[in-house]
Motif scaffolding. Structure first.
Motif, PDB file in Angstrom:
ATOM      1  N   VAL A  30     -28.318 -67.800  42.718  1.00 60.94           N
ATOM      2  CA  VAL A  30     -28.686 -66.580  41.990  1.00 60.94           C
ATOM      3  C   VAL A  30     -29.239 -66.935  40.614  1.00 60.94           C
ATOM      4  O   VAL A  30     -30.250 -66.388  40.176  1.00 60.94           O
ATOM      5  CB  VAL A  30     -27.473 -65.627  41.873  1.00 60.94           C
ATOM      6  N   ALA A  31     -28.633 -67.882  39.927  1.00 63.37           N
ATOM      7  CA  ALA A  31     -29.119 -68.302  38.608  1.00 63.37           C
ATOM      8  C   ALA A  31     -30.493 -68.953  38.714  1.00 63.37           C
ATOM      9  O   ALA A  31     -31.386 -68.675  37.906  1.00 63.37           O
ATOM     10  CB  ALA A  31     -28.127 -69.263  37.970  1.00 63.37           C
ATOM     11  N   MET A  32     -30.699 -69.795  39.711  1.00 66.68           N
ATOM     12  CA  MET A  32     -32.008 -70.443  39.884  1.00 66.68           C
ATOM     13  C   MET A  32     -33.086 -69.406  40.194  1.00 66.68           C
ATOM     14  O   MET A  32     -34.204 -69.479  39.695  1.00 66.68           O
ATOM     15  CB  MET A  32     -31.959 -71.484  41.008  1.00 66.68           C
ATOM     16  N   PHE A  33     -32.757 -68.432  41.028  1.00 71.56           N
ATOM     17  CA  PHE A  33     -33.703 -67.364  41.342  1.00 71.56           C
ATOM     18  C   PHE A  33     -34.029 -66.566  40.088  1.00 71.56           C
ATOM     19  O   PHE A  33     -35.193 -66.254  39.828  1.00 71.56           O
ATOM     20  CB  PHE A  33     -33.102 -66.454  42.417  1.00 71.56           C
ATOM     21  N   TRP A  34     -33.034 -66.241  39.293  1.00 70.25           N
ATOM     22  CA  TRP A  34     -33.253 -65.453  38.081  1.00 70.25           C
ATOM     23  C   TRP A  34     -34.099 -66.237  37.073  1.00 70.25           C
ATOM     24  O   TRP A  34     -35.031 -65.693  36.483  1.00 70.25           O
ATOM     25  CB  TRP A  34     -31.909 -65.078  37.460  1.00 70.25           C
ATOM     26  N   ILE A  35     -33.803 -67.519  36.891  1.00 65.76           N
ATOM     27  CA  ILE A  35     -34.550 -68.338  35.933  1.00 65.76           C
ATOM     28  C   ILE A  35     -35.995 -68.508  36.372  1.00 65.76           C
ATOM     29  O   ILE A  35     -36.929 -68.385  35.572  1.00 65.76           O
ATOM     30  CB  ILE A  35     -33.866 -69.708  35.745  1.00 65.76           C
ATOM     31  N   SER A  36     -36.216 -68.793  37.637  1.00 64.37           N
ATOM     32  CA  SER A  36     -37.584 -69.058  38.106  1.00 64.37           C
ATOM     33  C   SER A  36     -38.448 -67.808  38.145  1.00 64.37           C
ATOM     34  O   SER A  36     -39.673 -67.918  38.190  1.00 64.37           O
ATOM     35  CB  SER A  36     -37.553 -69.709  39.481  1.00 64.37           C
ATOM     36  N   ASN A  37     -37.857 -66.630  38.130  1.00 62.67           N
ATOM     37  CA  ASN A  37     -38.638 -65.401  38.175  1.00 62.67           C
ATOM     38  C   ASN A  37     -38.810 -64.734  36.812  1.00 62.67           C
ATOM     39  O   ASN A  37     -39.211 -63.579  36.745  1.00 62.67           O
ATOM     40  CB  ASN A  37     -38.014 -64.413  39.161  1.00 62.67           C
ATOM     41  N   GLN A  38     -38.547 -65.455  35.752  1.00 62.99           N
ATOM     42  CA  GLN A  38     -38.789 -64.918  34.417  1.00 62.99           C
ATOM     43  C   GLN A  38     -40.292 -64.875  34.159  1.00 62.99           C
ATOM     44  O   GLN A  38     -41.026 -65.792  34.520  1.00 62.99           O
ATOM     45  CB  GLN A  38     -38.106 -65.779  33.360  1.00 62.99           C
ATOM     46  N   ALA A  39     -40.775 -63.833  33.534  1.00 62.02           N
ATOM     47  CA  ALA A  39     -42.203 -63.659  33.297  1.00 62.02           C
ATOM     48  C   ALA A  39     -42.764 -64.766  32.404  1.00 62.02           C
ATOM     49  O   ALA A  39     -43.884 -65.240  32.626  1.00 62.02           O
ATOM     50  CB  ALA A  39     -42.463 -62.297  32.669  1.00 62.02           C
ATOM     51  N   GLU A  40     -42.027 -65.192  31.409  1.00 62.16           N
ATOM     52  CA  GLU A  40     -42.510 -66.243  30.514  1.00 62.16           C
ATOM     53  C   GLU A  40     -42.700 -67.551  31.281  1.00 62.16           C
ATOM     54  O   GLU A  40     -43.678 -68.255  31.095  1.00 62.16           O
ATOM     55  CB  GLU A  40     -41.546 -66.471  29.347  1.00 62.16           C
ATOM     56  N   TYR A  41     -41.750 -67.873  32.130  1.00 64.73           N
ATOM     57  CA  TYR A  41     -41.836 -69.090  32.932  1.00 64.73           C
ATOM     58  C   TYR A  41     -43.048 -69.012  33.855  1.00 64.73           C
ATOM     59  O   TYR A  41     -43.811 -69.962  33.980  1.00 64.73           O
ATOM     60  CB  TYR A  41     -40.562 -69.262  33.748  1.00 64.73           C
ATOM     61  N   PHE A  42     -43.221 -67.867  34.485  1.00 65.53           N
ATOM     62  CA  PHE A  42     -44.333 -67.691  35.417  1.00 65.53           C
ATOM     63  C   PHE A  42     -45.659 -67.845  34.700  1.00 65.53           C
ATOM     64  O   PHE A  42     -46.547 -68.556  35.160  1.00 65.53           O
ATOM     65  CB  PHE A  42     -44.235 -66.317  36.077  1.00 65.53           C
ATOM     66  N   GLU A  43     -45.800 -67.199  33.547  1.00 60.46           N
ATOM     67  CA  GLU A  43     -47.052 -67.274  32.780  1.00 60.46           C
ATOM     68  C   GLU A  43     -47.314 -68.701  32.308  1.00 60.46           C
ATOM     69  O   GLU A  43     -48.415 -69.206  32.432  1.00 60.46           O
ATOM     70  CB  GLU A  43     -46.992 -66.330  31.584  1.00 60.46           C
ATOM     71  N   GLU A  44     -46.289 -69.326  31.797  1.00 57.32           N
ATOM     72  CA  GLU A  44     -46.476 -70.640  31.191  1.00 57.32           C
ATOM     73  C   GLU A  44     -46.809 -71.715  32.213  1.00 57.32           C
ATOM     74  O   GLU A  44     -47.716 -72.513  31.997  1.00 57.32           O
ATOM     75  CB  GLU A  44     -45.216 -71.041  30.415  1.00 57.32           C
ATOM     76  N   TYR A  45     -46.119 -71.748  33.309  1.00 54.84           N
ATOM     77  CA  TYR A  45     -46.281 -72.852  34.246  1.00 54.84           C
ATOM     78  C   TYR A  45     -47.216 -72.534  35.403  1.00 54.84           C
ATOM     79  O   TYR A  45     -48.110 -73.319  35.723  1.00 54.84           O
ATOM     80  CB  TYR A  45     -44.920 -73.296  34.780  1.00 54.84           C
ATOM     81  N   VAL A  46     -47.032 -71.405  36.040  1.00 60.27           N
ATOM     82  CA  VAL A  46     -47.779 -71.118  37.260  1.00 60.27           C
ATOM     83  C   VAL A  46     -49.211 -70.708  36.953  1.00 60.27           C
ATOM     84  O   VAL A  46     -50.165 -71.261  37.516  1.00 60.27           O
ATOM     85  CB  VAL A  46     -47.060 -70.034  38.090  1.00 60.27           C
ATOM     86  N   ILE A  47     -49.417 -69.760  36.063  1.00 57.23           N
ATOM     87  CA  ILE A  47     -50.761 -69.271  35.774  1.00 57.23           C
ATOM     88  C   ILE A  47     -51.607 -70.360  35.118  1.00 57.23           C
ATOM     89  O   ILE A  47     -52.768 -70.567  35.494  1.00 57.23           O
ATOM     90  CB  ILE A  47     -50.705 -68.015  34.875  1.00 57.23           C
ATOM     91  N   LYS A  48     -51.056 -71.082  34.151  1.00 54.57           N
ATOM     92  CA  LYS A  48     -51.825 -72.156  33.509  1.00 54.57           C
ATOM     93  C   LYS A  48     -52.192 -73.236  34.507  1.00 54.57           C
ATOM     94  O   LYS A  48     -53.310 -73.751  34.491  1.00 54.57           O
ATOM     95  CB  LYS A  48     -51.037 -72.749  32.343  1.00 54.57           C
ATOM     96  N   ARG A  49     -51.276 -73.597  35.390  1.00 60.35           N
ATOM     97  CA  ARG A  49     -51.560 -74.632  36.389  1.00 60.35           C
ATOM     98  C   ARG A  49     -52.632 -74.150  37.366  1.00 60.35           C
ATOM     99  O   ARG A  49     -53.516 -74.908  37.759  1.00 60.35           O
ATOM    100  CB  ARG A  49     -50.275 -74.979  37.127  1.00 60.35           C
TER     101      ARG A  49
ATOM    102  N   ARG B 244     -55.027 -72.049  36.733  1.00 61.09           N
ATOM    103  CA  ARG B 244     -56.319 -72.077  36.034  1.00 61.09           C
ATOM    104  C   ARG B 244     -56.841 -73.494  35.861  1.00 61.09           C
ATOM    105  O   ARG B 244     -58.044 -73.700  35.793  1.00 61.09           O
ATOM    106  CB  ARG B 244     -56.196 -71.385  34.687  1.00 61.09           C
ATOM    107  N   GLU B 245     -55.947 -74.484  35.785  1.00 62.96           N
ATOM    108  CA  GLU B 245     -56.393 -75.874  35.734  1.00 62.96           C
ATOM    109  C   GLU B 245     -56.977 -76.303  37.073  1.00 62.96           C
ATOM    110  O   GLU B 245     -57.996 -76.984  37.120  1.00 62.96           O
ATOM    111  CB  GLU B 245     -55.223 -76.798  35.388  1.00 62.96           C
ATOM    112  N   ILE B 246     -56.336 -75.907  38.155  1.00 61.07           N
ATOM    113  CA  ILE B 246     -56.785 -76.308  39.482  1.00 61.07           C
ATOM    114  C   ILE B 246     -58.028 -75.527  39.898  1.00 61.07           C
ATOM    115  O   ILE B 246     -58.983 -76.094  40.415  1.00 61.07           O
ATOM    116  CB  ILE B 246     -55.653 -76.126  40.511  1.00 61.07           C
ATOM    117  N   PHE B 247     -58.020 -74.219  39.686  1.00 65.36           N
ATOM    118  CA  PHE B 247     -59.136 -73.355  40.055  1.00 65.36           C
ATOM    119  C   PHE B 247     -59.681 -72.676  38.801  1.00 65.36           C
ATOM    120  O   PHE B 247     -59.303 -71.553  38.482  1.00 65.36           O
ATOM    121  CB  PHE B 247     -58.687 -72.278  41.045  1.00 65.36           C
ATOM    122  N   PRO B 248     -60.587 -73.328  38.083  1.00 63.43           N
ATOM    123  CA  PRO B 248     -61.114 -72.707  36.862  1.00 63.43           C
ATOM    124  C   PRO B 248     -61.942 -71.464  37.198  1.00 63.43           C
ATOM    125  O   PRO B 248     -62.500 -71.366  38.297  1.00 63.43           O
ATOM    126  CB  PRO B 248     -61.994 -73.802  36.247  1.00 63.43           C
TER     127      PRO B 248
END
Length: 74
Positions: A18-37, A39-43
């Motif tokens: 439950v803690a891992m699910f909650w941490i990984s679904n934070q909006a800041e985490y998603f924006e920082e790691y997933v969206i930036k990555r 955009r690096e892969i698919f500009p």
């Protein structure tokens, strides 16, 4: 001691996922790691690449039509 140990293990087993699910679904985490990555892969596409791709598609379409015409004439 057995019951307390089992309760502790049950809390640990339930709280960790439950803690891992909650941490990984934070909006800041998603924006920082997933969206930036992503955009690096698919500009984002620029107009030059898009126009070049469209021109290539058009050339290939014309070539295919010419080949079909030649095959039907023979």
């Amino acid at each position: 001691m057995g019951v307390k140990l089992e309760v502790f293990r049950m809390i640990l087993y339930l709280s960790f996922p439950v803690a891992m699910f909650w941490i990984s679904n934070q909006a800041e985490y998603f924006e920082e790691y997933v969206i930036k990555r992503k955009r690096e892969i698919f500009p984002p596409e620029d107009d030059f690449k898009r126009k070049e791709l469209e021109a290539f598609k058009e050339r290939m379409r014309k070539k295919r039509e010419e080949n079909l015409l030649q095959m039907t004439e023979e």
